[in-house]
Design an enzyme around this catalytic site. Structure first.
Site, PDB file in Angstrom:
ATOM      1  N   LYS A 235      30.757  60.748  86.151  1.00 46.72           N
ATOM      2  CA  LYS A 235      30.768  59.451  85.465  1.00 46.72           C
ATOM      3  C   LYS A 235      31.777  58.554  86.173  1.00 46.72           C
ATOM      4  O   LYS A 235      32.801  59.028  86.665  1.00 46.72           O
ATOM      5  CB  LYS A 235      31.197  59.635  84.007  1.00 46.72           C
ATOM      6  CG  LYS A 235      30.783  58.512  83.100  1.00 46.72           C
ATOM      7  CD  LYS A 235      29.376  58.707  82.563  1.00 46.72           C
ATOM      8  CE  LYS A 235      28.934  57.546  81.717  1.00 46.72           C
ATOM      9  NZ  LYS A 235      27.627  57.761  81.121  1.00 46.72           N
TER      10      LYS A 235
ATOM     11  N   VAL B 270      13.846  53.450  71.484  1.00 48.51           N
ATOM     12  CA  VAL B 270      13.602  54.856  71.138  1.00 48.51           C
ATOM     13  C   VAL B 270      13.016  54.963  69.722  1.00 48.51           C
ATOM     14  O   VAL B 270      11.956  55.564  69.510  1.00 48.51           O
ATOM     15  CB  VAL B 270      14.911  55.681  71.246  1.00 48.51           C
ATOM     16  CG1 VAL B 270      14.667  57.120  70.815  1.00 48.51           C
ATOM     17  CG2 VAL B 270      15.445  55.633  72.668  1.00 48.51           C
TER      18      VAL B 270
ATOM     19  N   GLY C 198      17.280  52.705  63.032  1.00 50.48           N
ATOM     20  CA  GLY C 198      17.189  52.047  64.332  1.00 50.48           C
ATOM     21  C   GLY C 198      15.776  52.041  64.861  1.00 50.48           C
ATOM     22  O   GLY C 198      15.166  53.093  65.040  1.00 50.48           O
TER      23      GLY C 198
ATOM     24  N   GLY D  10      14.685  50.441  67.819  1.00 55.83           N
ATOM     25  CA  GLY D  10      14.713  49.851  69.156  1.00 55.83           C
ATOM     26  C   GLY D  10      13.736  50.579  70.056  1.00 55.83           C
ATOM     27  O   GLY D  10      12.683  51.046  69.616  1.00 55.83           O
TER      28      GLY D  10
HETATM   29  P1  NAI Z   1      18.084  49.757  71.385  1.00 55.40           P
HETATM   30  O1  NAI Z   1      19.234  48.849  71.578  1.00 55.40           O
HETATM   31  O2  NAI Z   1      16.759  49.406  71.976  1.00 55.40           O
HETATM   32  O3  NAI Z   1      17.837  50.032  69.827  1.00 55.40           O
HETATM   33  C1  NAI Z   1      18.847  50.247  68.911  1.00 55.40           C
HETATM   34  C2  NAI Z   1      18.369  49.679  67.584  1.00 55.40           C
HETATM   35  O4  NAI Z   1      19.313  50.027  66.584  1.00 55.40           O
HETATM   36  C3  NAI Z   1      18.255  48.163  67.603  1.00 55.40           C
HETATM   37  O5  NAI Z   1      16.981  47.786  67.120  1.00 55.40           O
HETATM   38  C4  NAI Z   1      19.391  47.717  66.691  1.00 55.40           C
HETATM   39  O6  NAI Z   1      19.106  46.500  66.010  1.00 55.40           O
HETATM   40  C5  NAI Z   1      19.477  48.888  65.735  1.00 55.40           C
HETATM   41  N1  NAI Z   1      20.731  48.975  64.993  1.00 55.40           N
HETATM   42  C6  NAI Z   1      21.966  48.599  65.371  1.00 55.40           C
HETATM   43  N2  NAI Z   1      22.848  48.812  64.380  1.00 55.40           N
HETATM   44  C7  NAI Z   1      22.155  49.349  63.341  1.00 55.40           C
HETATM   45  C8  NAI Z   1      22.505  49.787  62.028  1.00 55.40           C
HETATM   46  N3  NAI Z   1      23.744  49.720  61.581  1.00 55.40           N
HETATM   47  N4  NAI Z   1      21.538  50.297  61.250  1.00 55.40           N
HETATM   48  C9  NAI Z   1      20.269  50.365  61.685  1.00 55.40           C
HETATM   49  N5  NAI Z   1      19.867  49.949  62.907  1.00 55.40           N
HETATM   50  C10 NAI Z   1      20.809  49.455  63.734  1.00 55.40           C
HETATM   51  O7  NAI Z   1      18.582  51.175  71.933  1.00 55.40           O
HETATM   52  P2  NAI Z   1      17.689  52.437  72.323  1.00 55.40           P
HETATM   53  O8  NAI Z   1      17.475  52.447  73.786  1.00 55.40           O
HETATM   54  O9  NAI Z   1      16.537  52.531  71.396  1.00 55.40           O
HETATM   55  O10 NAI Z   1      18.712  53.625  72.031  1.00 55.40           O
HETATM   56  C11 NAI Z   1      18.937  54.073  70.715  1.00 55.40           C
HETATM   57  C12 NAI Z   1      19.954  55.216  70.746  1.00 55.40           C
HETATM   58  O11 NAI Z   1      19.493  56.250  71.595  1.00 55.40           O
HETATM   59  C13 NAI Z   1      21.335  54.809  71.277  1.00 55.40           C
HETATM   60  O12 NAI Z   1      22.310  55.565  70.624  1.00 55.40           O
HETATM   61  C14 NAI Z   1      21.252  55.224  72.739  1.00 55.40           C
HETATM   62  O13 NAI Z   1      22.537  55.472  73.282  1.00 55.40           O
HETATM   63  C15 NAI Z   1      20.448  56.502  72.615  1.00 55.40           C
HETATM   64  N6  NAI Z   1      19.768  56.895  73.843  1.00 55.40           N
HETATM   65  C16 NAI Z   1      18.836  56.072  74.411  1.00 55.40           C
HETATM   66  C17 NAI Z   1      18.192  56.444  75.565  1.00 55.40           C
HETATM   67  C18 NAI Z   1      17.144  55.580  76.203  1.00 55.40           C
HETATM   68  O14 NAI Z   1      16.485  56.050  77.123  1.00 55.40           O
HETATM   69  N7  NAI Z   1      16.942  54.343  75.757  1.00 55.40           N
HETATM   70  C19 NAI Z   1      18.487  57.729  76.230  1.00 55.40           C
HETATM   71  C20 NAI Z   1      19.434  58.545  75.502  1.00 55.40           C
HETATM   72  C21 NAI Z   1      20.050  58.122  74.374  1.00 55.40           C
END
Ligand code: NAI
Length: 355
Positions: free
Chosen positions: A80, A184, A180, A182
């Protein structure tokens, strides 16, 4: 702080400090292990208040990457990088060129990717100066957005957990609470809906909630309610540290399986979940689809190979669940143990040479 005396020092193979006076680059690259291949992990850019804080992050996160890459069965070690600086104001092409040169001095023992503070447009700028970089859109190569691969892995892992804990092969009819929606979470929600699961969803983004309600027949909950709502499965796909002293006592789920990083506030919360007979799918195992996608660029894997490896996450989780049940240990402890075993096996083989 003396690196060797840091509580987070875990016999890292190398910790290198870079200081480029001309561009103001200050960076730390920590290589935790190359037992399984070149150390791979993202670059984080953050306005660390002290060098010690950046060092702590580099040491912890690089170790985490060793475990994540090992458990995903990748030919990669863990590393990292932390650039000390404000991502909003301290970026420049010259600084990224100096950073690329810093990576090159490690001769391929470290391959970088994206992390907090580094955005997709920054990656081609860094890539002008180094070939030891992956995990962004490159024409003709797999990679780019890892969200869909991560969602696929989370869905398969959730089903493996359901099979182990509830004894059923399908999520049809099960109540799944998704925190969430997003890249994922929405991907997981769509797959669950297709299989007939009943969804309860929460997001701070009301448009995402509306989409899930209208298209997937989901029931909306508030962000405050979702973790402790009555359900069969809780799928955290937003925030870290949501499994803590307060929340675990109030969980109604029998399975926790979601993609969010660092779900356990502290390691011992894995034991609290076990004591409540809640099956926890360790986060860094179930969300391995993202790093598999990054590895695909390094190893030139096809989309089919990526999918095969992402689907294998479910088998790894099943092995963890079975061993945890047999040994009476929390699943997060078993996952760490298996990752360490894989690294130890790697050390006994000839190390894979970096490019
Ligand atoms: P993203 O940013 O696309 O989605 C996250 C979602 O969570 C957003 O829609 C946001 O509005 C929502 N959110 C934020 N605060 C919230 C709360 N208090 N209550 C409910 N919803 C809330 O991120 P993504 O890419 O979907 O990642 C989601 C998780 O998975 C993160 O923790 C990320 O680190 C982890 N992750 C993602 C990977 C990827 O390939 N995108 C790979 C490995 C882990």
């Amino acid at each position: 702080m003396n690196v060797f005396d840091s509580p987070d020092f875990d016999h890292h193979e190398a910790v290198t400090f870079f200081d480029d006076v001309n561009t103001g680059l200050k960076a730390i690259i920590a290589i935790h292990s190359t037992a399984l291949g070149p150390a791979c992990g993202g670059t984080r850019m953050y306005p660390y208040i002290t060098t010690d804080a950046a060092l702590t992050d580099a040491l912890r996160l690089s170790k985490g990457m060793s475990y994540k890459n090992a458990i995903a069965d990748l030919p990669l070690g863990g590393g990292k990088a932390c650039i000390i600086g404000n991502p909003a104001t301290d970026k420049s092409d010259a600084k990224f060129a100096a950073y690329a040169e810093a990576i090159n001095t490690l001769g391929g023992r470290y391959v970088t990717a994206m992390d907090v503070g580094i955005l997709p447009p920054d990656m081609p700028v860094i890539a002008r100066g180094t070939k030891f970089i992956a995990g962004y859109n490159q024409p003709g190569k797999a990679g780019g957005d890892s969200g869909p691969a991560t969602a696929l892995g989370v869905f398969g892992g959730l089903k493996a957990a359901v099979k182990h804990r509830l004894g059923v092969d399908t999520t049809k009819g099960l109540r799944v609470a998704i925190q969430g929606l997003g890249k994922v979470g929405m991907g997981v929600a769509k797959r669950l809906h297709s299989e007939g699961a009943k969804l309860i969803v929460a997001d701070t983004d009301m448009f995402a909630v509306k989409e899930a309600v209208e298209k997937l027949g989901a029931v909306a909950a508030t962000p405050d309610q979702i973790v402790t709502v009555e359900c069969d499965v809780l799928s955290p796909n937003a925030l870290g540290a949501i499994l803590n002293d307060q929340s675990i006592a109030r969980l109604h789920a029998r399975v926790v399986a979601g993609g969010a990083n660092n779900q356990l506030a502290r390691d011992h919360h894995g034991a609290m979940l076990r004591d409540r007979d809640i099956l926890y799918a360790p986060d860094y195992v179930i969300n391995g689809g993202g790093i598999i996608r990054v590895a695909a660029q390094i190893e030139n894997w096809s989309d089919a190979e990526v999918e095969r490896r992402v689907c294998a996450i479910a088998d790894t989780l099943t092995a963890i669940f079975v061993r945890a049940a047999r040994d009476g240990e929390p699943t997060n402890v078993i996952a760490d143990r298996m990752a360490v075993e894989r690294m130890a096996e790697g050390k006994t083989r000839a190390p894979k040479a970096a490019e």
